[in-house]
Design an enzyme around this catalytic site. Structure first.
Site, mmCIF file in Angstrom:
data_model
loop_
_atom_site.group_PDB
_atom_site.id
_atom_site.type_symbol
_atom_site.label_atom_id
_atom_site.label_comp_id
_atom_site.label_asym_id
_atom_site.label_seq_id
_atom_site.Cartn_x
_atom_site.Cartn_y
_atom_site.Cartn_z
ATOM 1 N N SER A 184 0.954 -1.134 0.116
ATOM 2 C CA SER A 184 -0.054 0.021 0.083
ATOM 3 C C SER A 184 0.727 1.357 -0.097
ATOM 4 O O SER A 184 0.295 2.310 -0.396
ATOM 5 C CB SER A 184 -0.974 -0.065 1.331
ATOM 6 O OG SER A 184 -0.268 -0.188 2.414
ATOM 7 N N HIS A 212 -5.668 -4.924 -0.854
ATOM 8 C CA HIS A 212 -5.560 -3.736 -1.883
ATOM 9 C C HIS A 212 -5.651 -4.164 -3.462
ATOM 10 O O HIS A 212 -5.456 -3.349 -4.163
ATOM 11 C CB HIS A 212 -4.266 -2.765 -1.500
ATOM 12 C CG HIS A 212 -4.502 -1.825 -0.494
ATOM 13 N ND1 HIS A 212 -4.962 -0.673 -0.536
ATOM 14 C CD2 HIS A 212 -3.862 -2.193 0.587
ATOM 15 C CE1 HIS A 212 -4.886 -0.065 0.687
ATOM 16 N NE2 HIS A 212 -4.113 -0.781 1.588
ATOM 17 N N LYS A 243 -12.069 -2.072 2.353
ATOM 18 C CA LYS A 243 -11.555 -1.155 1.321
ATOM 19 C C LYS A 243 -12.629 -0.897 -0.035
ATOM 20 O O LYS A 243 -13.597 -0.445 0.083
ATOM 21 C CB LYS A 243 -10.278 -1.567 1.000
ATOM 22 C CG LYS A 243 -9.501 -1.681 2.183
ATOM 23 C CD LYS A 243 -7.764 -1.903 1.886
ATOM 24 C CE LYS A 243 -6.894 -1.321 3.042
ATOM 25 N NZ LYS A 243 -6.441 -2.648 3.556
HETATM 26 C C1 LIG Z 1 -6.205 -2.904 5.206
HETATM 27 C C2 LIG Z 1 -5.379 -4.352 5.094
HETATM 28 C C3 LIG Z 1 -5.454 -5.371 6.009
HETATM 29 C C4 LIG Z 1 -6.514 -5.083 7.156
HETATM 30 O O1 LIG Z 1 -7.845 -5.124 6.644
HETATM 31 P P1 LIG Z 1 -9.115 -4.792 7.680
HETATM 32 O O2 LIG Z 1 -10.151 -5.478 7.212
HETATM 33 O O3 LIG Z 1 -9.117 -3.546 7.603
HETATM 34 O O4 LIG Z 1 -8.555 -5.280 9.107
HETATM 35 C C5 LIG Z 1 -4.802 -6.507 5.828
HETATM 36 N N1 LIG Z 1 -4.079 -6.518 5.061
HETATM 37 C C6 LIG Z 1 -3.726 -5.670 4.070
HETATM 38 C C7 LIG Z 1 -2.557 -5.896 3.269
HETATM 39 C C8 LIG Z 1 -4.106 -4.417 4.006
HETATM 40 O O5 LIG Z 1 -3.929 -3.370 3.422
#
Ligand SMILES: *Cc1c(COP(=O)(O)O)cnc(C)c1O
Length: 400
Positions: A184, A212, A243
Site C-alpha cells: 500500500s 488492496h 476497502k
Molecule cells: C487494510 C489491510 C488489512 C486489514 O484489513 P481490515 O479488514 O481493515 O482489518 C490487511 N492486510 C492488508 C494488506 C491491508 O492493506
C-alpha cells in the site's frame, strides 16, 4: 491502581511520539465517505486518501440495500458463528467469494486483520516454516508471531532472497510463502509469477493478501492474482470488505476445503469473536453482484488512475510508476524532503485537496511522498482540481 508513576511513563511515551514526528492526529469527517467530504477543521475537501477505490462506500444503492437487510435481519446477532451467529447470508457470502476466486471454500472474519491474525497458528507448527516479505502488512506479521513455525523474512519483492530463504527452510515439513498482493505504500503489485515459480520449485504453499486488490485489480476485479494470471497457482487468499468492497468492515480467507475447515475449528478470532453483522454480509453480496455484473466502476477507476498519472507527470512531478490507483508523488530527490512533503500536504489541504504525506520517520529520509489514491467516483473535474492544486503548491514551494 492507576499510579502517578504509570501516568508519567505514558505521558513520556506520548511526548517521545510527538517529538519523533509520528504522532497521529485524526481528522474528523462530518459526512458520508466519498470524493467530496466535510472535515471538521477544513470544511469541504476533495478526498484523495480513502481506500474507496470503486466509490461504493457512500453509494446510495448500497445504503438502500443495507436498509432493507437491516429491516429483514436485524442489527446484530450477539453470538459467535458456531453458536447462533450464522445466518444464511453468511453462508451465501462465503459461497459467492469462493466462486468469485475459484477457491473451494471461504471463511468470514470481522476484519482482514483477524483473517491474517488467525490464519497461521491453526495450520502450522514448529515443524514448519513461514517465509514473509519484509514489507508485509502488520496483521500478517502479527499472525506469524502467534504461530510456532520458524520465521524467515525476505527482502521486499526480491525473488533471489526469497529463493535463499526457501533453500534455508528446506528441511521444514511445510514451507509457506506469504505476500501482500499489493503493497500500500507504493501501490506496487507483487511479482507473483516469479513467486509462484519458486513456490512450485520448492513445494511451498503460497498465501496472498489481496486487501488492496480485491474488486478492482485484474480485468474482472479478482485481484493481483488475476492481474498476473496466477489464479490457479495461489493456494490461499485473504482479503477485506473494508476497502473497495463498500468499506464497512469484514474480511475472509479463501482456500482448499480442509484449510477452511481447520480454521473454522481452531482459528481464534473466528471462534472467540462476534459474527460479522448481517447487514454487512447481505450488503457485501450486493457488492459482489455489482462487481460481477458490470465493469463500469473498474473502467472508470482505471481511466482516472491513468488520467491522474499522466497529468501529474506532465505538471512536472515525479511519481512511482505503476498500474494501481495508489499514486505516490515523490519529493525524496529534493533537499529537506521531509519538511517539504509535510508543508506540501498542509498547503494542499488549504486548497481543499486531502491527500496524505509520508515523510521521515514514517518512511526513510529521501523517500518522502504524498500518496494520492484515486476512486472510480472521482470526476475528471475533481482530478484536474487536484493536479491544479499540486501545480500551484509546487510553484509556491519551488518544487516544479
Ligand atoms: C487494510 C489491510 C488489512 C486489514 O484489513 P481490515 O479488514 O481493515 O482489518 C490487511 N492486510 C492488508 C494488506 C491491508 O492493506
Amino acid at each position: 491502581m492507576y499510579t502517578d508513576r504509570f501516568r508519567e511513563l505514558l505521558l513520556e511515551n506520548l511526548d517521545r511520539t510527538r517529538d519523533s514526528g509520528t504522532f497521529k492526529r485524526e481528522r474528523v469527517l462530518t459526512t458520508r465517505q466519498g470524493t467530496r467530504v466535510g472535515v471538521s477543521e477544513s470544511g469541504e475537501v476533495l478526498n484523495f486518501c480513502a481506500n474507496n477505490y470503486l466509490g461504493l462506500s457512500g453509494d446510495q444503492r448500497l445504503v438502500d440495500t443495507a436498509c432493507r437487510i437491516l429491516q429483514e435481519r436485524g442489527f446484530g446477532l450477539s453470538s459467535v458463528r458456531f453458536i447462533c451467529g450464522t445466518q444464511d447470508l453468511h453462508r451465501e457470502l462465503e459461497g459467492r467469494i469462493s466462486a468469485f476466486l475459484s477457491m473451494e471454500d471461504t471463511i468470514l472474519y470481522s476484519s482482514c486483520f483477524d483473517a491474517n491474525g488467525g490464519l497461521f497458528e491453526p495450520l502450522l507448527t514448529d515443524a514448519d516454516a513461514i517465509i514473509s516479505d519484509q514489507l508485509n502488512h502488520a496483521s500478517i506479521i502479527d499472525g506469524i508471531r502467534l504461530c510456532k513455525a520458524k520465521r524467515y523474512r525476505y527482502a521486499h519483492a526480491d525473488l533471489d532472497d526469497l529463493e535463499e530463504a526457501l533453500i534455508t527452510a528446506r528441511g521444514s515439513r511445510v514451507k509457506a510463502v506469504v505476500t501482500d498482493g499489493v503493497f500500500s505504500m507504493d501501490g506496487e503489485i507483487a511479482p507473483l509469477p516469479g513467486i509462484c515459480d519458486l513456490a512450485d520449485k520448492y513445494g511451498a504453499l503460497l498465501i496472498v493478501d489481496e486487501s488492496h486488490a480485491t474488486g478492482f485489480i485484474g480485468d474482472t476485479g479478482r485481484g493481483s492474482i488475476e492481474y498476473h494470471g496466477v489464479m490457479d497457482r495461489v493456494d490461499i487468499v485473504t482479503s477485506t470488505f473494508g476497502k473497495a468492497l463498500g468499506g464497512a468492515s469484514g474480511g475472509f480467507t479463501s482456500g482448499p476445503r480442509e484449510v477452511v475447515e481447520i480454521l473454522r475449528q481452531r482459528s481464534r478470532p473466528y471462534l472467540f469473536s462476534n459474527t460479522l453483522a448481517p447487514v454487512i454480509a447481505g450488503t457485501t453480496l450486493a457488492v459482489i453482484d455489482m462487481i460481477e455484473s458490470s465493469s463500469s466502476e473498474r473502467d472508470r477507476l482505471r481511466a482516472n488512475q491513468r488520467m491522474f498519472r499522466a497529468s501529474i507527470r506532465e505538471a512536472g512531478f515525479r511519481i512511482v510508476e505503476g498500474d494501481h490507483p495508489i499514486v505516490p508523488v515523490l519529493f525524496g530527490h529534493l533537499p529537506d524532503d521531509a519538511a517539504l512533503a509535510q508543508e506540501f500536504a498542509d498547503r494542499l489541504l488549504g486548497k481543499g485537496i486531502y491527500a496524505i504525506g509520508f515523510f521521515y520517520p514514517i518512511v526513510p529520509r529521501g523517500e518522502s511522498r504524498i500518496r494520492v489514491q484515486l476512486s472510480a467516483a472521482h470526476t475528471s473535474g475533481q482530478i484536474k482540481r487536484c493536479v491544479q492544486a499540486f501545480s500551484e503548491v509546487g510553484r509556491e514551494l519551488g518544487v516544479i
